[in-house]
Design an enzyme around this catalytic site. Structure first.
Site, PDB file in Angstrom:
ATOM      1  N   HIS A 274       0.811  -1.215   0.000  1.00 18.55           N
ATOM      2  CA  HIS A 274       0.000   0.000   0.000  1.00 18.55           C
ATOM      3  C   HIS A 274       0.846   1.268   0.000  1.00 18.55           C
ATOM      4  O   HIS A 274       0.444   2.294  -0.568  1.00 18.55           O
ATOM      5  CB  HIS A 274      -0.930   0.001   1.222  1.00 18.55           C
ATOM      6  CG  HIS A 274      -1.752   1.250   1.362  1.00 18.55           C
ATOM      7  ND1 HIS A 274      -2.638   1.663   0.379  1.00 18.55           N
ATOM      8  CD2 HIS A 274      -1.814   2.180   2.343  1.00 18.55           C
ATOM      9  CE1 HIS A 274      -3.220   2.792   0.774  1.00 18.55           C
ATOM     10  NE2 HIS A 274      -2.731   3.125   1.956  1.00 18.55           N
TER      11      HIS A 274
ATOM     12  N   HIS B 209       3.664   3.756  -7.157  1.00 22.18           N
ATOM     13  CA  HIS B 209       3.292   3.636  -8.568  1.00 22.18           C
ATOM     14  C   HIS B 209       3.826   4.827  -9.358  1.00 22.18           C
ATOM     15  O   HIS B 209       4.199   5.855  -8.806  1.00 22.18           O
ATOM     16  CB  HIS B 209       1.773   3.568  -8.724  1.00 22.18           C
ATOM     17  CG  HIS B 209       1.077   4.884  -8.526  1.00 22.18           C
ATOM     18  ND1 HIS B 209       0.942   5.483  -7.280  1.00 22.18           N
ATOM     19  CD2 HIS B 209       0.499   5.739  -9.407  1.00 22.18           C
ATOM     20  CE1 HIS B 209       0.295   6.630  -7.403  1.00 22.18           C
ATOM     21  NE2 HIS B 209       0.022   6.815  -8.687  1.00 22.18           N
TER      22      HIS B 209
END
Length: 419
Positions: free
Chosen positions: A166, A219
């Protein structure tokens, strides 16, 4: 290169033992898994369990006749997810309570953005991507000035998930994982360059809320533009006014300066002579390479640890992680291939532990920059931070090795006692 086909996954073996597995999401968007060479994942991947609405209309571009810049108007991006909790992370693997974008556990995953600034329409229909009704008609069409000119914002925007975790960033990944991401950048650069109407490919990572990041998940993104970007256009103009080998001249000049941060066999990191930002570092290959798709295995292998070393150093500057934009500039698809060189431009607005540089009147309105930190001072600070990070990293590795050895010794002793 080995390729196998199946109804759900199209599997391909890339360099360095990395496996590519391509499929689609429920609404037809492309999803590609890139498996580490030492992956613990199996060959199968879960199918998207959602029922999604059809994809929205492609955005429109409007021409700023004063500058010649094309401005995308993408109202669909207004309702993007903002800093969700871990149990609602849209980039985490899907679970019974989290209908995220990636159906299965993964190492690295790349998929088409659900709220893109460019696409899904293309200059010509390709796969399930429709043909745009008012697509740009080449670079000459885009260069023409006129009031009220519009074109469809053809192209593609992809999300690159570095990890299923996460939180984190590119710099928190292992060398193996970094190499997988680099392979994904090379693969996607080659594939996106072949799409009709695409003129430039841009891989990048935004890191930190100060930059405007809306997802804490590690990301990056890849934009496939229907035009040559304004910055690259300025670069091409400078090359025309100087020499086709301008990037090589820049590299040689920087390598002979005190602004070098570190140098490898294939790459050199340096603070540029006219750095704009309080923190700005460029990373450039030693030979002319237009984009990631043209790099060699040796260049990709060295880039993985060098890039991680740079990012660890950037984070060692302060007690908290440094916000940054990591922009990988590549040559356009159809022009400047022999002169524009692949390079990283890593910038941060952080000018002190508790201060940020904001682009106010002169810089934002007039594009007239004023730097508060000399490039030479910036390079010295980054070298010191990298040395600090290297020492800390080595110490952590030694501690991990010691713990592993102690665990092995205790296990051996226990085995001997039981025998």
């Amino acid at each position: 290169m080995n390729t196998t086909e199946s109804a759900e996954l199209r599997t391909e073996t890339l360099s360095a033992g990395i496996i590519k597995r391509a499929t689609t999401l429920d609404d037809g968007r492309e999803l590609i898994y890139f498996d580490d060479p030492d992956t613990t994942l199996g060959e199968e991947r879960a199918v998207d369990s959602r029922t999604l609405d059809p994809r929205g209309e492609t955005a429109t571009m409007r021409l700023d006749v004063l500058t010649g810049d094309w401005i995308t108007v993408a109202a669909n991006r207004q309702n993007r997810v903002m800093m969700p909790s871990a149990d609602a992370d849209p980039l985490a693997p899907q679970s019974p309570t989290n209908p995220s974008e990636v159906p299965s556990l993964y190492d690295v995953a790349v998929f088409e953005n659900r709220s893109p600034a460019f696409g899904p329409a293309l200059a010509e229909a390709t796969g399930i991507a429709p043909e745009a009704s008012n697509a740009p008609r080449g670079l000459d069409d885009l260069a023409a000035l006129g009031l009220g000119r519009t074109r469809t914002s053809v192209g593609r925007c992809e999300v690159v998930c570095f990890s299923p975790e996460h939180t984190g960033s590119f710099g928190t990944q292992s060398v193996t994982r970094a190499r997988t991401v680099i392979e994904a950048w090379a693969d996607r650069t080659a594939a996106l360059s072949k799409l009709p109407g695409i003129e430039q490919i841009f891989p990048f990572e935004n890191r930190g809320e100060a930059i405007g990041v809306t997802l804490p998940h590690p990301h990056g993104q890849i934009y496939a533009y229907p035009y040559v970007t304004p910055r690259t256009t300025r670069v091409l103009e400078s090359i025309d006014r100087t020499a086709p080998e301008l990037f090589q001249h820049i590299l040689e000049s920087e390598q002979a300066s005190e602004r070098v941060v570190f140098r490898g066999e294939h790459w050199t990191a340096f603070v540029p002579f006219a750095a704009r930002w309080p923190l700005e570092v460029h990373l450039m290959p030693h030979r002319h390479v237009p984009d990631f798709a043209e790099t060699t295995d040796a260049e990709r292998d060295e880039l993985a640890p060098l890039y991680l070393r740079l990012l660890r150093g950037v984070d060692a500057l302060y007690d908290t992680p440094t916000p940054y934009i990591a922009a990988w500039h590549q040559a356009p698809v159809n022009v400047g291939r022999d002169s524009v060189r692949l390079h990283l431009q890593l910038t941060s607005p952080r000018r002190a532990a508790d201060k940020l540089k904001f682009l106010a009147g002169s810089e934002a309105a007039m594009w007239a920059w004023a730097a508060e930190v000399t490039p030479e001072q910036g390079a010295a600070r980054i070298r010191e931070a990298i040395a600090k990070a290297d020492a800390s990293h080595a110490q952590s590795a030694d501690a991990a090795h010691t713990d592993s050895t102690a665990h092995t010794d205790s296990t051996d002793t226990a085995d001997e006692a039981s025998a």
